[in-house]
Design an enzyme around this catalytic site. Sequence first.
Site, PDB file in Angstrom:
ATOM      1  CE1 TYR A  30      -3.322   9.339   0.726  1.00 29.13           C
ATOM      2  CE2 TYR A  30      -2.853   8.624   2.964  1.00 29.13           C
ATOM      3  CZ  TYR A  30      -3.631   8.576   1.832  1.00 29.13           C
ATOM      4  OH  TYR A  30      -4.730   7.762   1.795  1.00 29.13           O
ATOM      5  CG  ASP A  64      -7.765   1.681  -0.057  1.00 31.08           C
ATOM      6  OD1 ASP A  64      -8.479   2.703  -0.131  1.00 31.08           O
ATOM      7  OD2 ASP A  64      -6.527   1.720  -0.147  1.00 31.08           O
ATOM      8  NE  ARG A  81      -4.774   4.688   0.865  1.00 24.81           N
ATOM      9  CZ  ARG A  81      -4.733   5.529  -0.140  1.00 24.81           C
ATOM     10  NH1 ARG A  81      -3.671   6.285  -0.335  1.00 24.81           N
ATOM     11  NH2 ARG A  81      -5.728   5.622  -0.971  1.00 24.81           N
ATOM     12  CB  SER A 102      -7.192   1.765  -3.607  1.00 23.42           C
ATOM     13  OG  SER A 102      -6.142   2.230  -2.842  1.00 23.42           O
ATOM     14  CD  GLN A 128      -3.098  -3.775   0.386  1.00 21.25           C
ATOM     15  OE1 GLN A 128      -2.747  -4.822   0.918  1.00 21.25           O
ATOM     16  NE2 GLN A 128      -2.259  -2.962  -0.207  1.00 21.25           N
TER      17      GLN A 128
HETATM   18  P1  NAD Z   1      -3.537  10.966  -3.480  1.00 23.00           P
HETATM   19  O1  NAD Z   1      -4.812  10.715  -4.224  1.00 23.00           O
HETATM   20  O2  NAD Z   1      -3.597  11.588  -2.136  1.00 23.00           O
HETATM   21  O3  NAD Z   1      -2.575  11.901  -4.392  1.00 23.00           O
HETATM   22  C1  NAD Z   1      -2.255  11.546  -5.714  1.00 23.00           C
HETATM   23  C2  NAD Z   1      -0.772  11.748  -5.973  1.00 23.00           C
HETATM   24  O4  NAD Z   1      -0.488  13.159  -6.087  1.00 23.00           O
HETATM   25  C3  NAD Z   1       0.165  11.216  -4.906  1.00 23.00           C
HETATM   26  O5  NAD Z   1       1.017  10.253  -5.468  1.00 23.00           O
HETATM   27  C4  NAD Z   1       0.919  12.457  -4.447  1.00 23.00           C
HETATM   28  O6  NAD Z   1       2.262  12.181  -4.087  1.00 23.00           O
HETATM   29  C5  NAD Z   1       0.840  13.337  -5.673  1.00 23.00           C
HETATM   30  N1  NAD Z   1       1.122  14.783  -5.438  1.00 23.00           N
HETATM   31  C6  NAD Z   1       0.773  15.580  -4.398  1.00 23.00           C
HETATM   32  N2  NAD Z   1       1.247  16.841  -4.564  1.00 23.00           N
HETATM   33  C7  NAD Z   1       1.899  16.857  -5.760  1.00 23.00           C
HETATM   34  C8  NAD Z   1       2.596  17.863  -6.499  1.00 23.00           C
HETATM   35  N3  NAD Z   1       2.724  19.120  -6.037  1.00 23.00           N
HETATM   36  N4  NAD Z   1       3.143  17.515  -7.673  1.00 23.00           N
HETATM   37  C9  NAD Z   1       3.028  16.241  -8.146  1.00 23.00           C
HETATM   38  N5  NAD Z   1       2.393  15.244  -7.505  1.00 23.00           N
HETATM   39  C10 NAD Z   1       1.836  15.547  -6.322  1.00 23.00           C
HETATM   40  O7  NAD Z   1      -2.641   9.655  -3.389  1.00 23.00           O
HETATM   41  P2  NAD Z   1      -3.040   8.104  -3.512  1.00 23.00           P
HETATM   42  O8  NAD Z   1      -3.320   7.731  -4.888  1.00 23.00           O
HETATM   43  O9  NAD Z   1      -4.095   7.826  -2.500  1.00 23.00           O
HETATM   44  O10 NAD Z   1      -1.678   7.389  -3.071  1.00 23.00           O
HETATM   45  C11 NAD Z   1      -0.834   7.878  -2.042  1.00 23.00           C
HETATM   46  C12 NAD Z   1       0.079   6.759  -1.564  1.00 23.00           C
HETATM   47  O11 NAD Z   1      -0.629   5.778  -0.836  1.00 23.00           O
HETATM   48  C13 NAD Z   1       0.793   6.014  -2.679  1.00 23.00           C
HETATM   49  O12 NAD Z   1       2.093   5.710  -2.227  1.00 23.00           O
HETATM   50  C14 NAD Z   1       0.012   4.749  -2.805  1.00 23.00           C
HETATM   51  O13 NAD Z   1       0.773   3.687  -3.356  1.00 23.00           O
HETATM   52  C15 NAD Z   1      -0.307   4.493  -1.362  1.00 23.00           C
HETATM   53  N6  NAD Z   1      -1.472   3.606  -1.179  1.00 23.00           N
HETATM   54  C16 NAD Z   1      -1.371   2.650  -0.207  1.00 23.00           C
HETATM   55  C17 NAD Z   1      -2.424   1.786  -0.002  1.00 23.00           C
HETATM   56  C18 NAD Z   1      -2.330   0.744   1.050  1.00 23.00           C
HETATM   57  O14 NAD Z   1      -1.309   0.609   1.665  1.00 23.00           O
HETATM   58  N7  NAD Z   1      -3.370   0.012   1.331  1.00 23.00           N
HETATM   59  C19 NAD Z   1      -3.591   1.903  -0.748  1.00 23.00           C
HETATM   60  C20 NAD Z   1      -3.658   2.918  -1.724  1.00 23.00           C
HETATM   61  C21 NAD Z   1      -2.585   3.763  -1.897  1.00 23.00           C
END
Ligand code: NAD
Length: 373
Positions: free
Chosen positions: A226, A128, A120, A131, A125
Amino acid sequence: MIKIGVLSEDQNSNIAVLIPHNIKQLKNQAEFYIQKNTGLTSGYTDSLYEEAGAKILSSRDELINQSDIVLSFNPPLSEEVPYGNKTFIGAYDVLNSYHANILPFQKNGVNVFSLNLLPRTTIAQSMDILSSMSSMLGYKAVIIASTLSPVTLPMITGAGGTLKPANVLVLGAGVAGLQAIATAKRLGAIVKAFDVRKVAKIDVESLGAQFIDIEGAVDQQNAGGYAVEQEVDYLQKIEQVLFEEAVKADIIITTAKIPGKKAPLLITKKIIDNMKNGAVIIDLAADTGGNSVFTKKDETITTKNGVVIVGDTNLLAKIAKPTSFLIANNFTSFLTYYLKNNSKENDEILTATNVIRNGKLINQKIIQEIEQL
Ligand code: NAD
């Protein structure tokens, strides 16, 4: 010129990894073969691909044989992977699926890249796919919940009186969760959300929803943004707080995931037993075990007390056109990058996504995972 083939997905998947406008963008760099009916269920006919400059082929074998690079969302069938100099690029689920999705590719000359392993970083980006998929899932989850729910999401005032807005609870405020929050807010619901990552509070509040603060999460500074697994005590604390919120909810969208691990159990039997009749839970973590105790993968069930729990893991196929548009742009971005940088050694993006090189498993993340088994 390099030859790129696109395989169609099975009827349940519906996603096209390149759409006609991508062929137009890339046609100076490669020749394209598209398997017949690749885009049909996502709204792109074969003639649109032909107009864009691609050649349509009926036979999968012929398409694979003609192509230097083969693109698909899911991996091709194991017997379709020939020996010899081919590169397969897809959104293959390569973590936790060694026998199904990695072993068949270990043949001389074969190279495999999976966009599911993209780092990430800023450059990655635009590629991705996770996302893109999460955004669409978060949106669709709310739309489905709104049709299954017996209540209205917005407040509605009419001659007969006033209907209160629905209470929507979103668990996990990553990409899918934030899109679910935004969609439910746009539809007029009262939205609350919880995530173990404290930083998510700002995102949740910026969408006008209320963040449920629960102290005591395990530190996750080294987890690349994550979530990490939580201690039992903390999970029990979450259950207490969520109990109070869940019993008031008309709709719960759960999206909580931990990469490479089983999803955390957040909606327990005690919570479900006390939820409202007609309440709807859409469990977007159903593919990794589910966030609710009664979630059944790919089924919709109704509990004795009338709570509807949706465990559909194929929601993207029900929103295939916009999902294909986003994913195909991600694939185009990756392909452009690959064609430009493939000859470089140690490129961060290509190293992270390269699973098999010349028939050998070389991806350190997967090798480490297998060693832990
Ligand atoms: P994911 O699909 O792995 O998980 C979804 C969400 O579930 C996460 O926010 C996680 O913190 C939450 N979670 C895990 N265990 C939990 C619990 N016990 N109770 C409540 N919530 C819980 O995550 P995602 O959507 O891929 O995003 C993860 C991070 O990556 C975020 O900060 C997002 O902004 C970031 N992200 C960055 C980029 C990038 O930099 N290019 C792209 C996409 C996402």
